[in-house]
Design an enzyme around this catalytic site. Structure first.
Site, PDB file in Angstrom:
ATOM      1  N   LYS A   6       0.844  -1.203   0.000  1.00 38.79           N
ATOM      2  CA  LYS A   6       0.000   0.000   0.000  1.00 38.79           C
ATOM      3  C   LYS A   6       0.874   1.247   0.000  1.00 38.79           C
ATOM      4  O   LYS A   6       0.605   2.216  -0.717  1.00 38.79           O
ATOM      5  CB  LYS A   6      -0.948  -0.021   1.207  1.00 38.79           C
ATOM      6  N   GLN A  25      -4.904  -1.665   9.311  1.00 36.60           N
ATOM      7  CA  GLN A  25      -4.689  -2.994   8.727  1.00 36.60           C
ATOM      8  C   GLN A  25      -5.268  -4.062   9.660  1.00 36.60           C
ATOM      9  O   GLN A  25      -4.938  -4.104  10.844  1.00 36.60           O
ATOM     10  CB  GLN A  25      -3.182  -3.220   8.501  1.00 36.60           C
ATOM     11  N   ASP A  81     -11.090   2.809   3.865  1.00 37.22           N
ATOM     12  CA  ASP A  81     -11.587   1.492   3.475  1.00 37.22           C
ATOM     13  C   ASP A  81     -13.108   1.423   3.351  1.00 37.22           C
ATOM     14  O   ASP A  81     -13.646   0.403   2.937  1.00 37.22           O
ATOM     15  CB  ASP A  81     -11.161   0.451   4.532  1.00 37.22           C
TER      16      ASP A  81
END
Ligand code: NAP
Length: 299
Positions: free
Chosen positions: A53, A97, A120
């Site tokens: 990422k 994460q 997200d």
């Protein structure tokens, strides 16, 4: 042979479309968009995902910041870290994460990310916006799949779709995005009787299960589009050979496969996203897209 849906090509298209938007928002803000990636602990797979990422950010010109507390962090301490990021004017988007260590309350943590910085799209408010069809950051993998279908001009409107898997990060948002695009959607899961029959009715199958090669030829209507989201590492030589991965196994001692039997799908599908190289590259591309979109809202 089915048409191969190549995620790398779609990723390049997404990046090409993002570049002018990124330049414009950078000019407006006087700084590049900022993504904070929170990585708790030392899990090797999570570290690799975060590394990818951060590389995606560097490739595109997004400023990334890694926040990496120890695996022993408490929920309260992590909430304080998130509060700092929520109030940091250089940070437009925050990603935590997953998975988090056992002692951390993941739900509280996801709910603590400011909805306006939710890279997200996992915050309940943004999930609500998804359900209502209102603009908001969308879960990256399903959003990437919609981009893939659009890029390859695969009709969704009026078609039947079967989504196998009902997780909060893939199956559910995928089903909602397909529904919004006017597909008639069936959501399948581990308690679905006659899974093959449900899938066989579909023009588009999205497999997000995590069970290697579960979707076999008898699940797939001739000419259907098959999107394989699953990623499983197989370490059994005979299975690798059966799935046409003998070379990869010989070189690496293991092979990566999706939820769809790669040998079978070639015989019946009209279009197919392979593993690796299909959906995988799109997840990071959509993370970048969400970050730019959130930065635009902060400008
Ligand atoms: P998950 O949370 O474990 O959900 C799996 C889903 O599959 C569940 O809804 C489960 O049903 C269903 N399922 C399990 N066994 C089944 C069976 N035999 N028949 C029908 N349905 C079954 O997994 P996830 O996070 O959604 O991830 C799914 C896969 O996608 C994994 O392989 C993951 O590694 C991969 N993934 C790929 C990307 C990418 O970028 N390519 C990103 C994220 C995840 P129940 O709800 O009834 O248990």
């Amino acid at each position: 042979m089915p048409q191969i849906l190549d995620g790398k090509i779609v990723r390049e298209e997404i990046f090409a479309n993002l570049k002018p938007r990124l330049a414009a928002v950078q000019a407006k803000l006087g700084r590049p968009p900022g993504l904070a990636v929170v990585l708790v602990g030392e899990d090797p797979a999570s570290k690799q995902y975060v590394q990818n990422k951060i590389k995606g950010c560097a490739d595109l010109g997004i400023c990334s910041r890694k926040v990496a507390p120890a695996a022993t962090i408490s929920t309260e301490q992590l909430l304080k870290e998130l509060d700092k990021l929520n109030h940091d004017p250089a940070i437009d988007a925050i990603l935590v994460q997953m998975p988090l260590p056992k002692q951390v309350d993941s739900r509280k943590v996801l709910e603590a990310v400011a909805p306006g910085k939710d890279a997200d799209g996992f915050h309940p408010l943004n999930v609500g916006h998804l359900v209502a069809g209102r603009p908001a950051p969308r879960a990256c993998t399903p959003a990437g799949i919609m981009e893939m279908l659009k890029y390859y001009r695969i009709a969704v409107d009026g078609r039947k779709a079967a989504v196998v898997g009902r997780s909060d990060i893939i199956g559910k948002p995928m089903a909602l995005l397909l529904l919004q695009a006017n597909a008639t959607v069936t959501v399948c899961h581990s308690r679905t009787p006659n899974l093959a029959e449900e899938c066989h009715r579909a023009d588009i199958i999205v497999a997000a299960i995590g069970k290697p090669a579960l979707i076999t030829a008898d699940f797939i209507r001739r000419g259907a589009t098959v999107i394989d989201v699953g990623t499983s590492r197989i370490t059994d030589r005979a299975e690798a050979e059966r799935l046409g991965r003998a070379n990869e196994f010989a070189q690496k001692g293991a092979a990566w496969v999706g939820d769809v039997n790669p040998v079978d799908v070639e015989k019946v599908a009209g279009a197919y996203s392979p593993v690796p190289g299909g959906v995988g590259p799109l997840t990071i591309a959509m993370l970048m897209s969400n970050t730019v979109q959130l930065a635009e809202q902060h400008g």
